[in-house]
Enzyme design. Sequence first.
Site, mmCIF file in Angstrom:
data_model
loop_
_atom_site.group_PDB
_atom_site.id
_atom_site.type_symbol
_atom_site.label_atom_id
_atom_site.label_comp_id
_atom_site.label_asym_id
_atom_site.label_seq_id
_atom_site.Cartn_x
_atom_site.Cartn_y
_atom_site.Cartn_z
ATOM 1 C CG ASP A 437 -1.848 1.152 1.304
ATOM 2 O OD1 ASP A 437 -2.709 1.246 0.414
ATOM 3 O OD2 ASP A 437 -1.729 1.979 2.235
ATOM 4 C CD GLU A 490 -2.445 2.415 -3.429
ATOM 5 O OE1 GLU A 490 -3.411 3.175 -3.598
ATOM 6 O OE2 GLU A 490 -1.807 2.376 -2.374
#
Length: 768
Positions: A437, A490
């Site tokens: 993330d 990401e």
Amino acid sequence: MTARPSPPATPDPAPRPAPAGAAPTGPASVRPAAGGSGVRRAAPLSAEDRGRLLAGAHHDPHALLGAHPVPGGLAVRALRPFAEAVTVVAPGLRATLHSEGDGLFSGLLPLRDIPDYALLVDYGDTASTAPDPYRFLPALGELDLHLFAEGRHEQLWQALGAHVMTHQGVAGTRFTVWAPNARGVRVVGNFNRWDGTGAPMRSLGSSGVWELFLPGLGEGELYKFEITRPDGSKTVRADPMARRTECPPATASVVHASHYGWRDADWMARRGERPVHASPFSVYELHLPSWRPGLTYRQLAAQLPPYVKDLGFTHVEFMPVAEHPFGGSWGYQVTGFYAPTARMGTPDDFKFLVDALHRAGIGVLMDWVPAHFPRDDWALAEFDGRPLYEPGDPARAAHPDWGTLEFDYGRTEVRNFLVANAVYWCEEFHIDGLRVDAVASMLYLDYSREEGGWTPNVHGGRENLDAVAFLQEMNATVYRRCPGVVTVAEESTAWDGVTRATHHVGPGGFGGLGFGLKWNMGWMHDSLGYVEKEPVHRKYHHGEMTFSMVYAYSENYVLPISHDEVVHGKRALVSKMPGDWWQQRANHRAYLGFMWAHPGKQLLFMGQEFAQGAEWAERHGPDWWLLDPSYEAESDHRGVRDLVRELNRRYTATPALWERDTDPAGFSWIDGDAGEDNVFSFLRHAADGSPLIAVSNFSPVVRHDYRLGVPGDVPVWREVLNTDDPCFGGSGIANADPLKTEPVPWNGRRTSVAVVLPPLATVWLAPA
């Protein structure tokens, strides 16, 4: 019967301590009478040692407590707050110690060597007997400390934290914690009524690690660490390495030992046979606590695998599973990096869920969050009284977007904590992939910071060199240790080489970050921007749908329609679409058909597979009632779900759609410039050259005899998927008959076919 006391032993002129736990070599039957008779007083502690010990600020309590040979015998000292009496017991020995006040008890026993002894502690209303924790050698090896100091302990969870074990022949639990700035550390828990006075830990030298073995302690015990800060104040912290936690909002760590027996050997042996980038990879993203609210991990194991398998997804991706105190963070503010959230069960229960998915042939990815951590005063923030996991500069440590703290990637032990954590989930829980993330927030020193609010790197640039090195090390370590595992970034910027190997240096002078795949945030943003427009305006935004092919092979991409796109006022996927309800669903279906055919893997968030109209909310999860046969529009939603099933079935069975995802030779436009028609047509090619045609008509009009230039070596084409099929909720306009290739030049090719394009629909054609 009372035994006759033995005469005092002759002091050894040069006493030598026996190893803790060694058999006694002194008199065979030394039994001083109760009440201290026959037990002389030991030399008192110095005022400084006594004060530091009682204040929980001593670095070496084992030097003061336990048994130590001294001139004149064996000095034994114990610290047991609130006890009325403490007696040393061993084979042939029973000696009651003298009280020194403040819970300290001591005595000088007429022995030369240290026996295997225990302490009988009398609290007046209760009494207990257990081996003295301070007669044991350190239960953590020098190699573990050496590897940790170098930042190379790839199985750090086996060294730090709480571990049930047998040490020197005695069962108990070893506690270890890294707190280099602490003046002292004590273990507190339900086993000592959360009073750590009697459980001070010892410092293991310059490593910054503190250790204590507590005999008789086993699984299920609650614990934390009471830390004396450099200024003398106290803080009580959960274990950063805890492998199990209490269920939030409770915050204690739990002593855990896994007993799970895996049954996924076939899956684990096969998962690395083919590279992920050259394999089918269709991901169903979900938030475990809200997919079916109230279900445990084991209950999910009965429902989730058959649902995902029926829809044909190859993988699931769990939003963060690691423990987090606030459910509204969806797991993205982690406090327990080594513990699956206790909201749905134990770590072994989570293993049961992963195992069930593997046995159903479904891979498991999970979101991993090494970019930041919350400021909770019982967790990592200023863990030992000073910045430890975060940088020392408060401006550098503060994450500007989320009110959290960033990790200090330049600190060896912090980097080790995170790299080992990535390995931990893959090795201990058989996770098949980590979606990392917020990578962009790690890579740039000026991320979300105003000018003047950040300090350039040593080269004057804005790249976070420590974060780059950490990500490279993490990826290299995971791929080396865990064959078949994929890491997914990401990353929302144009950073060069996210999925390039770490040893290949790019134009920017950096080696690749080493990820296996990267979320294509540009494709997501541009394509959604296009389909949100009214069809009459789409021709002015045609390039937003074709631009992705300019950079499609710069990285190994995943096309994500994730949870981030269906919350916070962004609307669910079907609700983004213009028009009435029929047109919205038609747009939704056409978009999914385009997405599944586009180069790159695909990811779809739960609820979007059946065109849920409402935004996702973690409190209640997907609107499953939309699929209830009693609901009037149930067939509308079931039709979209049936389309997703067919898309996945066709996708997996068609190598042209995944085999050359990262090879430009696997794609060619038929017509990428048909903006006036709102039509996109292209070819996908398998490794053996076999083609598939995908045509998307994002106009609400039927286009008859729409000509497409096609390869001349395929004489006949047939329609293999049509999102306008009535079984999916469409109008039923289709190419029912085979389509013959004609010698009519079109789109730069010498041959072509004439097709009918349904309104707001995607059609796939394959050789007949």
